[in-house]
Scaffold this motif. Structure first.
Motif, short mmCIF file in Angstrom:
data_model
loop_
_atom_site.label_atom_id
_atom_site.label_comp_id
_atom_site.label_asym_id
_atom_site.label_seq_id
_atom_site.Cartn_x
_atom_site.Cartn_y
_atom_site.Cartn_z
N GLU A 185 35.15 46.77 46.89
CA GLU A 185 33.71 46.82 47.12
C GLU A 185 32.91 46.52 45.86
O GLU A 185 31.75 46.14 45.93
N SER A 186 33.53 46.76 44.69
CA SER A 186 32.77 46.54 43.47
C SER A 186 32.95 45.12 42.92
O SER A 186 32.42 44.80 41.87
N ALA A 187 33.69 44.27 43.65
CA ALA A 187 33.83 42.87 43.21
C ALA A 187 32.45 42.21 43.27
O ALA A 187 31.69 42.46 44.20
N PRO A 188 32.14 41.38 42.27
CA PRO A 188 30.78 40.80 42.23
C PRO A 188 30.40 40.04 43.50
O PRO A 188 29.27 40.10 43.93
N ASP A 189 31.36 39.31 44.08
CA ASP A 189 31.01 38.54 45.28
C ASP A 189 31.38 39.29 46.57
O ASP A 189 31.27 38.75 47.66
N ARG A 190 31.85 40.52 46.44
CA ARG A 190 32.18 41.39 47.57
C ARG A 190 33.13 40.73 48.56
O ARG A 190 33.05 40.92 49.76
N GLN A 191 34.01 39.91 48.02
CA GLN A 191 35.01 39.30 48.89
C GLN A 191 36.06 40.32 49.27
O GLN A 191 36.37 41.23 48.49
N LEU A 192 36.67 40.12 50.43
CA LEU A 192 37.85 40.92 50.74
C LEU A 192 38.97 40.45 49.84
O LEU A 192 38.96 39.34 49.33
N ASN A 193 39.95 41.32 49.70
CA ASN A 193 40.98 41.10 48.69
C ASN A 193 42.34 41.26 49.37
O ASN A 193 42.65 42.33 49.90
N ALA A 194 43.10 40.17 49.39
CA ALA A 194 44.35 40.18 50.15
C ALA A 194 45.33 41.23 49.65
O ALA A 194 45.94 41.96 50.44
N LEU A 195 45.49 41.33 48.32
CA LEU A 195 46.45 42.28 47.77
C LEU A 195 46.09 43.71 48.16
O LEU A 195 46.94 44.51 48.58
N LEU A 196 44.80 44.03 48.04
CA LEU A 196 44.38 45.40 48.29
C LEU A 196 44.26 45.69 49.79
O LEU A 196 44.49 46.81 50.23
N LEU A 197 43.93 44.66 50.55
CA LEU A 197 43.88 44.85 52.00
C LEU A 197 45.29 45.18 52.51
O LEU A 197 45.47 46.04 53.38
N ALA A 198 46.27 44.49 51.93
CA ALA A 198 47.67 44.78 52.30
C ALA A 198 48.03 46.20 51.90
O ALA A 198 48.67 46.94 52.67
N GLN A 199 47.60 46.60 50.71
CA GLN A 199 47.93 47.96 50.29
C GLN A 199 47.19 49.00 51.14
O GLN A 199 47.74 50.06 51.46
N MET A 200 45.97 48.69 51.54
CA MET A 200 45.24 49.62 52.41
C MET A 200 45.89 49.71 53.78
O MET A 200 45.86 50.77 54.43
N ALA A 201 46.47 48.60 54.25
CA ALA A 201 47.22 48.67 55.52
C ALA A 201 48.42 49.59 55.36
O ALA A 201 48.72 50.42 56.23
#
Lengths: 409, 437
Positions: A301-317
């Motif tokens: 959420e704190s990424a400047p462009d608020r992009q989703l993030n594949a690595l972290l999305l996988a970890q959140m899954a």
């Protein structure tokens, strides 16, 4: 140097640089975005000013998943920049002076830190140059004026502020073409020399090492982290933080901890920047699943462009799967299923979301699920040792937590 | 990285997750509306009761303002990421957006996006009697304050006064638009470590104050600012003669286990007509004795004055993070209070808002996946009970499945909110005055 040799030399040197000295920058850039093959994603991205450039660059960046291929793509893009500058400047290839490499070397220096400078600007610049080239080649005065009138606002909307440069670049065509002289060869030589010198000066080995360490702990390649630290003593807090986790994972925390420079910060849980990524990995491996998930989410959420993030999305899954929140895990896996390179692992994990017994039986997730605390307690990162003490009191078989606790004693 | 050892399990189950039943019904209804738009879901069947409800909603909206069952054609809500505040207040950039949407056209527009106000966020919007011309919201971060639009003028109010613990927090407008009741809270977050509990949000101190727009004054009434009581969530009755709120005995929260024992009850206190000053004593409405495992939040009196809806959970008052939170309905004439079985699910139900004719409610729920808040609508039938609720209709119902943000604070309003972000910078600045009683 002939122009072909110069081009080949430039292409090869850029490829070598990114393949061998910027590999983890490429992987990190790819991993911290999520390019979805859906119409909604395309429409949402392209409808924003400058969005088409973003969409194209994100499409390209996904191939950085394979660093060799990513390096080749960047090399060709920088070469295309040189080629277009040369064309726009009306230089004939045989009368090549090397001046047209200046923008490419300049951009190469910027791209040495891909985590700060994306290739979106390069995509925009190429588009602006193409527009200028088209303007230059239109002979009919009326059509040329029309193209000039249309292309600038179109570039502004699709490619962003780089359109302003199109006007500046247009002025290049009024420069006199370079003549082939003895000095042209010398100029080429000095431009290449200055370019490589700048690259050498600007390259940040330490940052590449931090990203290398992150990917190693992310994949659980603990021995790789330790052996590299033994070869080259880590100097920054994040790498030592990752190293400490590796020492705990391999049971060497008590024996080897002080073989490396330690400070209170090297055992900290960080709450800003890339420290969040390292801390998320630490908490994940120690069994504090809720907090690992929170830090991953906060980084995203704190990424400047608020992009989703594949690595972290996988970890959140994964964290949701371990915590038993299968519907949320499915949501994240459904998104990953729409990507090119995360589709396969997402589909492998999806079956687990239908049956928690499979999660419990899983060799990796199962143990982390078993270590979930049953007695509730609040997180207090300033006293992580207290949290660890609660964890190992309840789960003395959590060796990773026990070993990490040694680091505090 | 997703773990490789899962490969062996790959063929045991289908790789694609099924669309939840909750959404299948909505998708099927959408097909009847726009048959060409969703060809992939032709095999989905619709629940008859949901179809009836959705068609009723559509017909009521189409009938317009003169219908006795009028439902405001707009709703406003904020949309925020899952976790929106770091424990230590570190600069996590929250994407918090006020949005409004037409329920039929599905056109959604942002009222104000926080990306336009660097490092700030907007939240806690509130309307006077569902009037889109009279509303307020808070701005946090740089340039913080409360933005109030009334009588066509936007004012930026600094509500920090010496006599209160914080700036104004949870708002509720008096139906006349002359006063806004606020809680003032010292709010803390606590991050938890058991799988079933992720976060707790609680007040270490809270009071209620009433802001008077004309005098630009914050009225402090001792009965609502008792240091031995945690008062919060004020709500004016539809006739403007009563103030409802929730309160719990003050507890010093030294450990997370103390939270389990903080239970709020529902109170009411009469108001003096004209001045809207309180006329003690306050009356405890529900539960009448110390409850076993019921804490009241978000009292919401219906505009027709017959009912009051609230959120009940085992403890505390930040119910969106309580799995057990359910919606309850109180008959204000008889005092009969019970859970609204038709609206509740095994997961969280939390914030709720009545339509202007008290025929519909919109409420937030986490029934889909237990984590992301979604909006649901329900119609109250002639028997005074609710029919089956349904998810907020969207052009493509699947969009909510993939949305990575949560809805928050849905409110029905009667028309389109006209607001430009630059209005904030032109707003007249006011420093609220303290007015002790």
């Amino acid at each position: 140097m002939s122009s072909r040799i110069q081009q080949l030399f430039f292409l090869l040197s850029v490829w070598i640089y990114f393949t061998f000295f910027g590999k983890f920058h490429l992987l990190f850039t790819e991993g911290t975005q999520l390019f979805l093959f859906t119409w909604d994603y395309a429409a949402d991205t392209c409808m924003q000013p400058g969005g088409t450039a973003n969409y194209l660059s994100r499409f390209i960046v996904q191939f950085f998943h394979f660093p060799g291929l990513g390096a080749l793509i960047i090399a060709f893009m920088l070469l295309a920049l040189q080629f277009l500058v040369q064309k726009v400047a009306s230089e004939k290839p045989r009368e090549h002076s090397g001046l047209s490499y200046i923008p490419s070397f300049f951009y190469l220096c910027l791209l040495t830190d891909l985590t700060k400078y994306t290739i979106t600007g390069l995509v925009s610049l190429l588009a602006a140059l193409l527009a200028v080239l088209a303007y230059k080649h239109i002979r009919n005065t009326g059509f040329r004026a029309l193209w000039g009138f249309i292309s600038l606002p179109l570039l502004w909307y699709t490619m962003g502020g780089t359109a302003v440069f199109a006007l500046v670049i247009l002025c290049l065509k009024f420069l006199p073409p370079a003549r082939k002289t003895r000095s042209a060869v010398l100029i080429s030589f000095f431009i290449f020399l200055a370019g490589y010198f700048s690259l050498w000066r600007i390259h940040d080995t330490g940052r590449e090492d931090i990203l290398r360490c992150y990917f190693s702990i992310h994949k659980g390649h603990w021995n790789e982290v330790i052996s590299r630290a033994r070869k080259k003593m880590p100097a920054d807090v994040l790498t030592i933080n990752g190293l400490n986790l590796a020492l705990a994972a391999t049971g060497q925390a008590g024996d080897c901890m002080f073989a490396f420079p330690q400070s209170p910060q090297t055992l900290s849980i960080f709450n800003t920047g890339e420290g969040l990524l390292f801390s998320a990995e630490t908490l994940f491996n120690l069994g504090f699943i809720n907090e690992a998930q929170r830090l991953s989410h906060e980084y995203m959420e704190s990424a400047p462009d608020r992009q989703l993030n594949a690595l972290l999305l996988a970890q959140m899954a994964e964290t949701n799967l371990i915590a038993g929140r299968t519907a949320v895990a499915q949501k994240y896996l459904r998104l990953l299923d729409k990507t090119l390179f995360y589709k396969k692992p997402a589909r492998m994990i999806m079956p687990l979301t239908h049956n928690l017994q499979l999660v419990s039986a899983h060799p990796f997730y199962g143990s982390l699920r078993k270590y979930q605390p049953t007695g509730n307690f609040s997180s207090d990162f300033t006293n992580l040792d207290n949290m660890l003490a609660r964890m190992i009191t309840e789960h003395p078989d959590n060796k990773m937590a026990v070993n990490y606790f040694f680091l505090y004693t | 990285m997703l773990h490789k050892n899962s490969e062996a399990l790959h063929n045991l189950f289908p790789a694609v997750a099924p669309v939840p039943r909750h959404y299948q019904e909505l998708i099927a209804w959408m097909q009847t509306m726009q048959p060409n738009n969703l060809p992939r879901y032709k095999d989905v069947t619709i629940d008859a009761s949901v179809k009836t409800e959705l068609n009723l909603l559509l017909s009521e909206i189409r009938r317009g303002n003169n219908s006795p069952g009028f439902l405001g054609p707009q709703y406003a809500h904020t949309i925020a990421p899952l976790n929106f505040m770091a424990k230590d207040g570190s600069p996590v950039k929250a994407l918090i957006v006020g949005k409004q949407s037409r329920l039929v056209s599905f056109r959604e527009t942002a009222v104000i996006e926080n990306t336009l106000i660097t490092n700030s966020c907007v939240n806690c919007h509130s309307f006077a009697a569902a009037d889109q011309q009279r509303f307020q919201f808070h701005l946090r971060g740089p340039g913080r304050g409360t933005l109030v639009r009334s009588e066509g003028e936007l004012t930026h109010i600094d509500t920090i006064i010496p006599g209160t613990v914080s700036a104004c927090v949870y708002p509720h407008w008096h139906p006349s638009g002359s006063h806004i009741a606020y809680s003032v809270n010292n709010i803390l977050q606590s991050f938890q470590n058991v799988p079933e509990k992720v976060i707790d949000v609680f007040d270490t101190w809270s009071d209620i104050v009433i802001y008077e727009l004309k005098k630009q004054a914050v009225h402090i009434h001792p009965v609502l600012c008792d240091s031995t009581v945690l008062e919060t969530f004020p709500a004016f009755s539809a006739d403007g003669q009563t103030l409802y709120y929730t309160a719990a005995p003050f507890r010093n929260i030294a450990h997370v286990s103390v939270l389990d024992n903080i239970r709020y009850s529902l109170y009411s206190i009469p108001l003096n007509p004209g001045t809207n000053t309180v006329a003690p004593p306050a009356e405890r409405l529900y539960p009448l004795s110390d409850p076993a495992g019921l804490s009241v939040s978000f009292p919401g009196p219906s505009p027709d004055g017959r009912s009051l809806m609230f959120t009940g959970s085992a403890y505390g008052n930040f119910t969106i993070w309580h799995d057990d939170a359910d919606l309850w309905l109180m008959d204000l004439s008889t005092g009969k209070t019970e859970p609204t079985a038709a609206l509740n699910s095994p997961d969280t139900e939390s914030y709720h808002s009545w339509s202007s004719a008290s025929k519909w409610v919109v409420f937030s729920s986490r029934r889909d996946d237990g984590r992301y808040t979604r909006l649901n609508l329900a119609h109250m039938n002639e028997r005074g009970t609710f029919n089956k609720p349904f998810a907020l209709p969207q052009k493509d119902p699947r969009s909510d499945l993939n949305l990575m943000q949560s809805y928050n604070l849905p409110e029905f309003v009667k028309g389109i909110i006209s607001f430009y972000p630059q209005d904030i910078f032109r707003a007249k600045h006011i420093k609220a005055q303290e007015w002790k009683h």
